[in-house]
Design a protein around this motif. Sequence first.
Motif, mmCIF file in Angstrom:
data_model
loop_
_atom_site.group_PDB
_atom_site.id
_atom_site.type_symbol
_atom_site.label_atom_id
_atom_site.label_comp_id
_atom_site.label_asym_id
_atom_site.label_seq_id
_atom_site.Cartn_x
_atom_site.Cartn_y
_atom_site.Cartn_z
ATOM 1 N N GLU A 161 0.811 -1.220 0.000
ATOM 2 C CA GLU A 161 0.000 0.000 0.000
ATOM 3 C C GLU A 161 0.844 1.271 0.000
ATOM 4 O O GLU A 161 0.578 2.214 -0.753
ATOM 5 C CB GLU A 161 -0.951 0.004 1.212
ATOM 6 N N LEU A 162 1.890 1.318 0.836
ATOM 7 C CA LEU A 162 2.708 2.525 0.922
ATOM 8 C C LEU A 162 3.530 2.727 -0.347
ATOM 9 O O LEU A 162 3.639 3.851 -0.857
ATOM 10 C CB LEU A 162 3.630 2.461 2.150
ATOM 11 N N THR A 163 4.119 1.647 -0.850
ATOM 12 C CA THR A 163 4.886 1.753 -2.094
ATOM 13 C C THR A 163 3.968 2.147 -3.248
ATOM 14 O O THR A 163 4.336 2.947 -4.110
ATOM 15 C CB THR A 163 5.581 0.412 -2.416
ATOM 16 N N ARG A 164 2.757 1.613 -3.228
ATOM 17 C CA ARG A 164 1.780 1.914 -4.271
ATOM 18 C C ARG A 164 1.446 3.403 -4.291
ATOM 19 O O ARG A 164 1.424 4.022 -5.360
ATOM 20 C CB ARG A 164 0.523 1.081 -4.026
ATOM 21 N N LEU A 165 1.207 3.988 -3.110
ATOM 22 C CA LEU A 165 0.899 5.414 -3.048
ATOM 23 C C LEU A 165 2.090 6.247 -3.511
ATOM 24 O O LEU A 165 1.921 7.232 -4.251
ATOM 25 C CB LEU A 165 0.501 5.809 -1.624
ATOM 26 N N ASP A 166 3.293 5.860 -3.104
ATOM 27 C CA ASP A 166 4.497 6.563 -3.562
ATOM 28 C C ASP A 166 4.602 6.513 -5.088
ATOM 29 O O ASP A 166 4.951 7.509 -5.736
ATOM 30 C CB ASP A 166 5.750 5.953 -2.942
ATOM 31 N N MET A 167 4.313 5.347 -5.663
ATOM 32 C CA MET A 167 4.382 5.196 -7.117
ATOM 33 C C MET A 167 3.304 6.027 -7.817
ATOM 34 O O MET A 167 3.536 6.604 -8.874
ATOM 35 C CB MET A 167 4.234 3.722 -7.502
ATOM 36 N N SER A 218 -8.527 19.250 -8.300
ATOM 37 C CA SER A 218 -7.511 20.037 -9.002
ATOM 38 C C SER A 218 -6.171 19.303 -8.990
ATOM 39 O O SER A 218 -5.959 18.370 -8.218
ATOM 40 C CB SER A 218 -7.361 21.414 -8.344
ATOM 41 N N ARG A 219 -5.292 19.713 -9.860
ATOM 42 C CA ARG A 219 -3.935 19.180 -9.906
ATOM 43 C C ARG A 219 -2.958 20.295 -9.559
ATOM 44 O O ARG A 219 -3.245 21.457 -9.815
ATOM 45 C CB ARG A 219 -3.638 18.603 -11.302
ATOM 46 N N PRO A 220 -1.796 19.941 -8.980
ATOM 47 C CA PRO A 220 -1.323 18.586 -8.671
ATOM 48 C C PRO A 220 -2.078 17.978 -7.497
ATOM 49 O O PRO A 220 -2.605 18.688 -6.644
ATOM 50 C CB PRO A 220 0.154 18.792 -8.343
ATOM 51 N N ARG A 221 -2.128 16.647 -7.468
ATOM 52 C CA ARG A 221 -2.819 15.913 -6.419
ATOM 53 C C ARG A 221 -1.852 15.610 -5.275
ATOM 54 O O ARG A 221 -0.686 15.280 -5.512
ATOM 55 C CB ARG A 221 -3.386 14.591 -6.971
ATOM 56 N N HIS A 222 -2.364 15.706 -4.048
ATOM 57 C CA HIS A 222 -1.560 15.410 -2.863
ATOM 58 C C HIS A 222 -2.244 14.318 -2.052
ATOM 59 O O HIS A 222 -3.471 14.173 -2.090
ATOM 60 C CB HIS A 222 -1.367 16.668 -2.025
ATOM 61 N N LYS A 223 -1.455 13.568 -1.287
ATOM 62 C CA LYS A 223 -1.990 12.407 -0.576
ATOM 63 C C LYS A 223 -3.080 12.787 0.423
ATOM 64 O O LYS A 223 -3.947 11.963 0.740
ATOM 65 C CB LYS A 223 -0.870 11.639 0.119
ATOM 66 N N GLU A 224 -3.063 14.041 0.911
ATOM 67 C CA GLU A 224 -4.090 14.481 1.853
ATOM 68 C C GLU A 224 -5.484 14.446 1.238
ATOM 69 O O GLU A 224 -6.489 14.366 1.948
ATOM 70 C CB GLU A 224 -3.776 15.897 2.344
ATOM 71 N N LEU A 225 -5.548 14.485 -0.107
ATOM 72 C CA LEU A 225 -6.831 14.425 -0.806
ATOM 73 C C LEU A 225 -7.612 13.174 -0.425
ATOM 74 O O LEU A 225 -8.847 13.205 -0.323
ATOM 75 C CB LEU A 225 -6.599 14.449 -2.325
ATOM 76 N N LEU A 226 -6.904 12.064 -0.187
ATOM 77 C CA LEU A 226 -7.558 10.794 0.088
ATOM 78 C C LEU A 226 -8.391 10.806 1.374
ATOM 79 O O LEU A 226 -9.247 9.937 1.558
ATOM 80 C CB LEU A 226 -6.527 9.664 0.173
ATOM 81 N N LEU A 227 -8.157 11.770 2.253
ATOM 82 C CA LEU A 227 -8.856 11.812 3.537
ATOM 83 C C LEU A 227 -9.924 12.904 3.592
ATOM 84 O O LEU A 227 -10.558 13.094 4.636
ATOM 85 C CB LEU A 227 -7.843 12.031 4.670
ATOM 86 N N THR A 228 -10.149 13.613 2.500
ATOM 87 C CA THR A 228 -11.134 14.694 2.506
ATOM 88 C C THR A 228 -12.547 14.132 2.381
ATOM 89 O O THR A 228 -12.762 13.032 1.843
ATOM 90 C CB THR A 228 -10.884 15.681 1.356
ATOM 91 N N ASP A 229 -13.524 14.906 2.850
ATOM 92 C CA ASP A 229 -14.924 14.493 2.744
ATOM 93 C C ASP A 229 -15.347 14.366 1.290
ATOM 94 O O ASP A 229 -16.113 13.456 0.936
ATOM 95 C CB ASP A 229 -15.824 15.504 3.465
ATOM 96 N N GLU A 230 -14.862 15.272 0.436
ATOM 97 C CA GLU A 230 -15.231 15.231 -0.979
ATOM 98 C C GLU A 230 -14.729 13.948 -1.634
ATOM 99 O O GLU A 230 -15.454 13.306 -2.406
ATOM 100 C CB GLU A 230 -14.671 16.451 -1.715
ATOM 101 N N PHE A 231 -13.496 13.555 -1.312
ATOM 102 C CA PHE A 231 -12.937 12.322 -1.877
ATOM 103 C C PHE A 231 -13.753 11.112 -1.422
ATOM 104 O O PHE A 231 -14.082 10.228 -2.232
ATOM 105 C CB PHE A 231 -11.478 12.171 -1.447
ATOM 106 N N LEU A 232 -14.092 11.067 -0.134
ATOM 107 C CA LEU A 232 -14.843 9.927 0.398
ATOM 108 C C LEU A 232 -16.258 9.874 -0.190
ATOM 109 O O LEU A 232 -16.801 8.790 -0.425
ATOM 110 C CB LEU A 232 -14.890 10.000 1.917
ATOM 111 N N ALA A 233 -16.843 11.048 -0.462
ATOM 112 C CA ALA A 233 -18.165 11.077 -1.093
ATOM 113 C C ALA A 233 -18.092 10.518 -2.504
ATOM 114 O O ALA A 233 -18.978 9.756 -2.931
ATOM 115 C CB ALA A 233 -18.703 12.506 -1.107
ATOM 116 N N TRP A 234 -17.031 10.875 -3.227
ATOM 117 C CA TRP A 234 -16.845 10.327 -4.573
ATOM 118 C C TRP A 234 -16.568 8.833 -4.527
ATOM 119 O O TRP A 234 -17.011 8.083 -5.397
ATOM 120 C CB TRP A 234 -15.701 11.056 -5.282
ATOM 121 N N LYS A 235 -15.857 8.382 -3.511
ATOM 122 C CA LYS A 235 -15.577 6.950 -3.371
ATOM 123 C C LYS A 235 -16.875 6.171 -3.208
ATOM 124 O O LYS A 235 -17.061 5.105 -3.818
ATOM 125 C CB LYS A 235 -14.644 6.718 -2.191
#
Length: 244
Positions: A161-167, A218-235
């Motif tokens: 998981e961690l290597t995947r996110l880095d990649m 928006s871009r560039p994307r940062h890992k903090e995006l994964l924990l936002t309410d908007e991201f979780l709603a889209w998930k």
Amino acid sequence: MSPILSLNSITKSFASKKIIDHLSLDIQAGEFVSILGPSGSGKSTLFHLIGGIYNPDEGEILLDGSQINGQRGSISYMPQSPSLLPWRTVLQNVLLGQELQGKKDVETARKMIEKAGLAGYTNAYPSQLSGGMKQRVSFIRALLSPQPVICLDEPFSALDELTRLDMQKWLLSIWDEHKKTILFVTHNIDEALFMSDRIVIISANPASITEEFILPFSRPRHKELLLTDEFLAWKRKIFFALRK
């Protein structure tokens, strides 16, 4: 604007079993599009059709307006495994796609290897690299190939998981700079949301497009995006679209 890649009513069957059924999709130049669907839904078959390994039974595939049905070498392809040649060094593997097209830009290849954090491994062989390092070499090879479209077939599925996110972050940083057109297959909703401009949902066999989503991030994307309410709603939205 005319799409760089068009799939027009593509149908493909094997042994009388229909795998893809009148699937149509347009991809714009510089777009990052992810395809999500159940296992065995025909995603890899779709890439084989685009790459000319298979011929569609019906429909046509257009690249820059020209039909490429059954034509190999029109797109760049990165499979699930890095598929590096063990007898070639990192530099030689990176240059392979160019060599097959009669080109060789060693200086650019060296710069991209260095940017990938592999400067000390230019003359190393695949057996001396970790899984993540091999994936970086494989992606640089795809990016340096002269074809305008890159098809990525679950390239990070074997990584932790961690290597995947880095990649993912590394790939996006390189893509943001070069903006090649990418068609990306993944089973991972987070990965598709984090990386894509657009997500295409396909059904189980026979595969057809059920929904498409243009993402607002928006871009560039940062890992903090994964924990936002908007991201979780889209998930949640993508999860329920996949279950229909």
